[in-house]
Design a protein around this motif. Structure first.
Motif, short mmCIF file in Angstrom:
data_model
loop_
_atom_site.label_atom_id
_atom_site.label_comp_id
_atom_site.label_asym_id
_atom_site.label_seq_id
_atom_site.Cartn_x
_atom_site.Cartn_y
_atom_site.Cartn_z
N ARG A 1 -1.95 -16.60 -21.97
CA ARG A 1 -0.14 -16.45 -22.09
C ARG A 1 0.53 -17.60 -22.78
O ARG A 1 0.04 -18.67 -22.81
N THR A 2 1.57 -17.16 -23.10
CA THR A 2 2.53 -18.22 -23.77
C THR A 2 3.80 -18.28 -22.57
O THR A 2 4.11 -17.29 -21.95
N ARG A 3 4.16 -19.60 -22.47
CA ARG A 3 5.63 -19.74 -21.93
C ARG A 3 6.30 -20.39 -22.68
O ARG A 3 7.47 -21.04 -22.42
N ARG A 4 6.22 -20.33 -24.29
CA ARG A 4 6.87 -20.85 -25.14
C ARG A 4 8.32 -20.18 -25.13
O ARG A 4 8.51 -19.10 -25.18
N PRO A 5 9.52 -21.08 -25.04
CA PRO A 5 10.80 -20.41 -25.06
C PRO A 5 11.16 -19.53 -25.88
O PRO A 5 11.76 -18.46 -25.88
N ARG A 35 9.43 -11.59 -18.86
CA ARG A 35 9.24 -11.96 -17.46
C ARG A 35 8.32 -13.30 -17.90
O ARG A 35 7.45 -13.40 -18.72
N PRO A 36 8.20 -14.49 -16.79
CA PRO A 36 7.52 -15.42 -17.00
C PRO A 36 5.83 -15.42 -17.13
O PRO A 36 5.63 -16.18 -18.02
N SER A 37 5.28 -14.37 -16.60
CA SER A 37 3.92 -14.15 -17.23
C SER A 37 3.79 -13.10 -17.83
O SER A 37 2.81 -12.12 -18.00
N GLY A 38 5.05 -12.40 -18.77
CA GLY A 38 4.70 -11.11 -19.24
C GLY A 38 4.49 -10.94 -20.67
O GLY A 38 4.60 -10.05 -21.35
#
Length: 185
Positions: free
Chosen positions: A112-116, A97-100
């Motif tokens: 948190r990471t949002r690295r693809p 999930r985007p914040s998972g």
């Protein structure tokens, strides 16, 4: 991937690669092994081409789904030239999930990471300042939270408690420094 997870879950390196890179019984000898909650601080050594090779690491591995739909995830923290390197092992095909993919504290997410690559089961490695930020968050946070769909399409929600991480971190630093494996910490 399954053989790697088996290695990660074994306190002694019974399954690992030999010097030629083959997945065979290994000659790594465990010289230090301590458990702190879900966190392991490990050092081992072996002879490589006439020289002693030593390594130390913090490890957490979780098998979240058994056969026939095997799934697992791990983290390794190892010495690196500029501090430590943090590698997350995530099954290919995993979708977070985007914040998972985060570390939670008392008041919500502290990292948190949002690295693809991390969110899609590809490469997920941090070093330098990025690794330092994660360690700081792990020392302050309460738990890792991983909310995702695994490669089989099953919803997963993993929690890795961080209460014992500071003790594992201190042990890892002491053991790695005693072996001259940490250059800056």
């Amino acid at each position: 991937m399954r053989w790697l997870i088996l290695f990660l879950l074994t306190p002694i390196a019974a399954l690992a690669q030999d010097l030629q890179g083959n997945d065979t019984a290994s000659n790594w000898r465990v010289t230090h092994y301590e458990t702190y909650g879900v966190w392991n601080s490990i050092c081992d050594e072996r002879e490589e081409y006439g020289a002693l090779k030593q390594r130390c690491y913090i490890r957490r591995a979780e098998v979240f789904s058994l056969r026939p739909k095997f799934g697992a995830q791990f983290i390794f923290i190892t010495p690196a030239p500029d501090g430590v390197e943090i590698e997350f092992g995530i099954e290919p095909g995993t979708l977070f999930r985007p914040s998972g993919f985060r570390i939670d504290g008392k008041d919500g997410a502290v990292w948190r990471t949002r690295r693809p690559g991390c969110l899609t089961g590809l490469s997920c490695t941090f070093d330098g300042v990025g690794a330092d930020e994660i360690v700081e968050a792990m020392l302050k946070g309460e738990a890792y939270r991983f909310e995702f769909r695994d490669r089989h399409g099953q919803a997963q929600d993993l929690t890795w408690p961080l209460q014992e991480f500071s003790a594992a971190w201190a042990d890892f630093q002491q053991q790695a420094q005693a072996r001259s494996l940490l250059t800056s910490q």
